[in-house]
Design an enzyme around this catalytic site. Structure first.
Site, PDB file in Angstrom:
ATOM      1  N   LYS A  14      -3.199  47.704 -22.772  1.00 21.03           N
ATOM      2  CA  LYS A  14      -2.543  46.517 -23.333  1.00 21.03           C
ATOM      3  C   LYS A  14      -2.122  45.533 -22.230  1.00 21.03           C
ATOM      4  CE  LYS A  14       0.757  48.868 -25.423  1.00 21.03           C
ATOM      5  NZ  LYS A  14       0.397  50.247 -25.009  1.00 21.03           N
ATOM      6  N   ARG A  89       6.428  47.578 -32.580  1.00 14.71           N
ATOM      7  CA  ARG A  89       6.093  49.000 -32.515  1.00 14.71           C
ATOM      8  C   ARG A  89       6.606  49.746 -33.730  1.00 14.71           C
ATOM      9  NH1 ARG A  89       5.711  49.244 -26.531  1.00 14.71           N
ATOM     10  NH2 ARG A  89       5.012  51.334 -26.014  1.00 14.71           N
ATOM     11  N   ARG A 128      -2.250  56.300 -12.848  1.00 19.81           N
ATOM     12  CA  ARG A 128      -1.310  55.224 -12.518  1.00 19.81           C
ATOM     13  C   ARG A 128      -0.007  55.773 -11.941  1.00 19.81           C
ATOM     14  NH1 ARG A 128       0.857  51.421 -17.198  1.00 19.81           N
ATOM     15  NH2 ARG A 128       2.107  53.272 -17.605  1.00 19.81           N
ATOM     16  N   ARG A 134       6.960  54.377 -12.332  1.00 20.44           N
ATOM     17  CA  ARG A 134       7.560  54.356 -13.671  1.00 20.44           C
ATOM     18  C   ARG A 134       8.116  55.723 -14.031  1.00 20.44           C
ATOM     19  NH1 ARG A 134       4.293  50.866 -18.141  1.00 20.44           N
ATOM     20  NH2 ARG A 134       5.201  52.487 -19.480  1.00 20.44           N
ATOM     21  N   ARG A 145       5.334  59.988 -25.507  1.00 19.77           N
ATOM     22  CA  ARG A 145       5.040  58.584 -25.857  1.00 19.77           C
ATOM     23  C   ARG A 145       3.868  58.518 -26.839  1.00 19.77           C
ATOM     24  NH1 ARG A 145       4.210  56.790 -19.906  1.00 19.77           N
ATOM     25  NH2 ARG A 145       3.388  54.819 -20.726  1.00 19.77           N
TER      26      ARG A 145
HETATM   27  P1  AP5 Z   1      -2.210  49.487 -18.931  1.00 21.15           P
HETATM   28  O1  AP5 Z   1      -2.928  48.190 -19.039  1.00 21.15           O
HETATM   29  O2  AP5 Z   1      -0.908  49.509 -18.225  1.00 21.15           O
HETATM   30  O3  AP5 Z   1      -2.048  50.129 -20.379  1.00 21.15           O
HETATM   31  P2  AP5 Z   1      -0.887  49.931 -21.426  1.00 21.15           P
HETATM   32  O4  AP5 Z   1      -1.471  50.139 -22.768  1.00 21.15           O
HETATM   33  O5  AP5 Z   1      -0.186  48.629 -21.170  1.00 21.15           O
HETATM   34  O6  AP5 Z   1       0.005  51.168 -21.006  1.00 21.15           O
HETATM   35  P3  AP5 Z   1       1.569  51.309 -20.871  1.00 21.15           P
HETATM   36  O7  AP5 Z   1       1.821  52.641 -20.289  1.00 21.15           O
HETATM   37  O8  AP5 Z   1       2.173  50.150 -20.160  1.00 21.15           O
HETATM   38  O9  AP5 Z   1       1.953  51.276 -22.386  1.00 21.15           O
HETATM   39  P4  AP5 Z   1       3.239  51.732 -23.076  1.00 21.15           P
HETATM   40  O10 AP5 Z   1       3.046  51.246 -24.454  1.00 21.15           O
HETATM   41  O11 AP5 Z   1       3.582  53.158 -22.899  1.00 21.15           O
HETATM   42  O12 AP5 Z   1       4.354  50.972 -22.205  1.00 21.15           O
HETATM   43  P5  AP5 Z   1       5.366  49.792 -22.492  1.00 21.15           P
HETATM   44  O13 AP5 Z   1       5.679  49.224 -21.184  1.00 21.15           O
HETATM   45  O14 AP5 Z   1       4.908  48.906 -23.573  1.00 21.15           O
HETATM   46  O15 AP5 Z   1      -3.219  50.527 -18.281  1.00 21.15           O
HETATM   47  C1  AP5 Z   1      -2.797  51.831 -17.959  1.00 21.15           C
HETATM   48  C2  AP5 Z   1      -3.640  52.335 -16.755  1.00 21.15           C
HETATM   49  O16 AP5 Z   1      -5.005  52.405 -17.147  1.00 21.15           O
HETATM   50  C3  AP5 Z   1      -3.587  51.377 -15.555  1.00 21.15           C
HETATM   51  O17 AP5 Z   1      -3.629  52.135 -14.384  1.00 21.15           O
HETATM   52  C4  AP5 Z   1      -4.869  50.543 -15.702  1.00 21.15           C
HETATM   53  O18 AP5 Z   1      -5.355  50.085 -14.490  1.00 21.15           O
HETATM   54  C5  AP5 Z   1      -5.815  51.551 -16.337  1.00 21.15           C
HETATM   55  N1  AP5 Z   1      -6.793  50.924 -17.252  1.00 21.15           N
HETATM   56  C6  AP5 Z   1      -6.572  49.934 -18.129  1.00 21.15           C
HETATM   57  N2  AP5 Z   1      -7.704  49.655 -18.811  1.00 21.15           N
HETATM   58  C7  AP5 Z   1      -8.648  50.513 -18.352  1.00 21.15           C
HETATM   59  C8  AP5 Z   1     -10.025  50.713 -18.683  1.00 21.15           C
HETATM   60  N3  AP5 Z   1     -10.646  49.970 -19.621  1.00 21.15           N
HETATM   61  N4  AP5 Z   1     -10.695  51.682 -18.021  1.00 21.15           N
HETATM   62  C9  AP5 Z   1     -10.078  52.452 -17.077  1.00 21.15           C
HETATM   63  N5  AP5 Z   1      -8.763  52.284 -16.704  1.00 21.15           N
HETATM   64  C10 AP5 Z   1      -8.066  51.329 -17.354  1.00 21.15           C
HETATM   65  O19 AP5 Z   1       6.625  50.600 -23.076  1.00 21.15           O
HETATM   66  C11 AP5 Z   1       7.338  51.517 -22.284  1.00 21.15           C
HETATM   67  C12 AP5 Z   1       8.560  52.002 -23.037  1.00 21.15           C
HETATM   68  O20 AP5 Z   1       9.426  50.894 -23.302  1.00 21.15           O
HETATM   69  C13 AP5 Z   1       8.303  52.626 -24.401  1.00 21.15           C
HETATM   70  O21 AP5 Z   1       7.974  54.003 -24.313  1.00 21.15           O
HETATM   71  C14 AP5 Z   1       9.639  52.395 -25.089  1.00 21.15           C
HETATM   72  O22 AP5 Z   1      10.587  53.325 -24.648  1.00 21.15           O
HETATM   73  C15 AP5 Z   1      10.040  51.017 -24.568  1.00 21.15           C
HETATM   74  N6  AP5 Z   1       9.561  49.941 -25.433  1.00 21.15           N
HETATM   75  C16 AP5 Z   1       8.652  48.967 -25.106  1.00 21.15           C
HETATM   76  N7  AP5 Z   1       8.445  48.146 -26.139  1.00 21.15           N
HETATM   77  C17 AP5 Z   1       9.229  48.601 -27.147  1.00 21.15           C
HETATM   78  C18 AP5 Z   1       9.426  48.180 -28.485  1.00 21.15           C
HETATM   79  N8  AP5 Z   1       8.764  47.128 -29.005  1.00 21.15           N
HETATM   80  N9  AP5 Z   1      10.310  48.885 -29.250  1.00 21.15           N
HETATM   81  C19 AP5 Z   1      10.995  49.943 -28.761  1.00 21.15           C
HETATM   82  N10 AP5 Z   1      10.831  50.399 -27.490  1.00 21.15           N
HETATM   83  C20 AP5 Z   1       9.951  49.730 -26.699  1.00 21.15           C
END
Ligand code: AP5
Length: 200
Positions: A14, A89, A128, A134, A145
């Site tokens: 994402k 979410r 990562r 993180r 997660r």
């Molecule tokens: P990346 O692009 O970072 O993937 P991502 O889907 O953004 O992964 P996240 O871990 O950031 O998602 P998340 O939903 O857990 O975290 P968020 O910050 O939203 O890619 C990941 C890795 O893969 C990287 O190394 C990248 O280089 C690699 N990659 C990408 N594409 C690739 C490909 N095609 N091929 C190979 N490698 C690839 O949320 C974190 C926490 O915050 C949540 O757990 C929750 O506690 C809280 N939170 C956030 N939003 C909310 C909400 N709306 N409501 C409640 N709590 C929330």
């Protein structure tokens, strides 16, 4: 205004794809994860409260997340649209976004759901973890997660599919190939106001 949601499990890409979308279409990227982590870094009382949830792979309560989101949207009403990354979410968050009128009108135009297999999610996030710093990038919390995504966020697939806004993208390919599929979906919407159901 063009408002895009990028939706998918942890590690589906994402954040990576959002950065590319905002550059190509001149939109504002809003990652609720980044907003919440910024608050954590500042070590405020609120940041410490947020950490209790993030460190355990749980969703941060809606009222906190929505406040953070509204604040950022309000400051960016002059932009031509938003990419919401990691928001909504929960069904409650989705309904709230549907009713949000901060910048006069805030319709969600297209929801891009990026599908990636669980073994690949784990591989990417453990990769990562080596340098992300993180607190939630460790195997136990990654599984938590993924479980939370399945139980609390997956219902949004039918929510947006019923609204005719959901396009499913196969996210198993390399970054550039996934981006090509996303741009096909966005360009088709911009040209014909048509939301493709799936791009494989
Ligand atoms: P990346 O692009 O970072 O993937 P991502 O889907 O953004 O992964 P996240 O871990 O950031 O998602 P998340 O939903 O857990 O975290 P968020 O910050 O939203 O890619 C990941 C890795 O893969 C990287 O190394 C990248 O280089 C690699 N990659 C990408 N594409 C690739 C490909 N095609 N091929 C190979 N490698 C690839 O949320 C974190 C926490 O915050 C949540 O757990 C929750 O506690 C809280 N939170 C956030 N939003 C909310 C909400 N709306 N409501 C409640 N709590 C929330």
């Amino acid at each position: 205004m063009l408002n895009i949601i990028i939706f998918g499990p942890p590690g589906s890409g994402k954040g990576t794809q959002s950065a590319k979308i905002v550059e190509k279409y001149h939109l504002k990227h809003i990652s609720t994860g980044d907003l919440l982590r910024d608050e954590m870094k500042r070590q405020t009382k609120l940041g410490k409260e947020i950490a209790k949830y993030i460190d355990n792979g749980m969703l941060v309560p809606d009222d906190i997340v929505i406040r953070e989101l509204q604040h950022t949207v309000k400051k960016n009403c002059d932009r031509s649209g938003f990419v919401f990354d990691g928001f909504p979410r929960t069904l409650n968050q989705a309904e709230m976004l549907d009713n949000m009128l901060i910048c006069n009108e805030m319709p969600v135009n297209i929801v891009i759901s990026v599908d990636v297999r669980e073994d690949e999610l784990l591989k990417r996030l453990l990769g990562r973890a080596e340098d992300s710093g993180r607190s939630d990038d460790n195997e136990e919390v990654i599984w938590k997660r993924i479980e939370v995504y399945k139980s609390q966020s997956l219902p949004l697939v039918s929510y947006y599919s019923n609204q005719g806004k959901l396009v499913r993208i196969n996210g198993m390919d390399p970054v550039e190939k996934v981006f090509e599929k996303i741009t096909l979906a966005i360009d088709t919407y911009l040209l014909n106001k048509e939301v493709l159901v799936e791009v494989n």
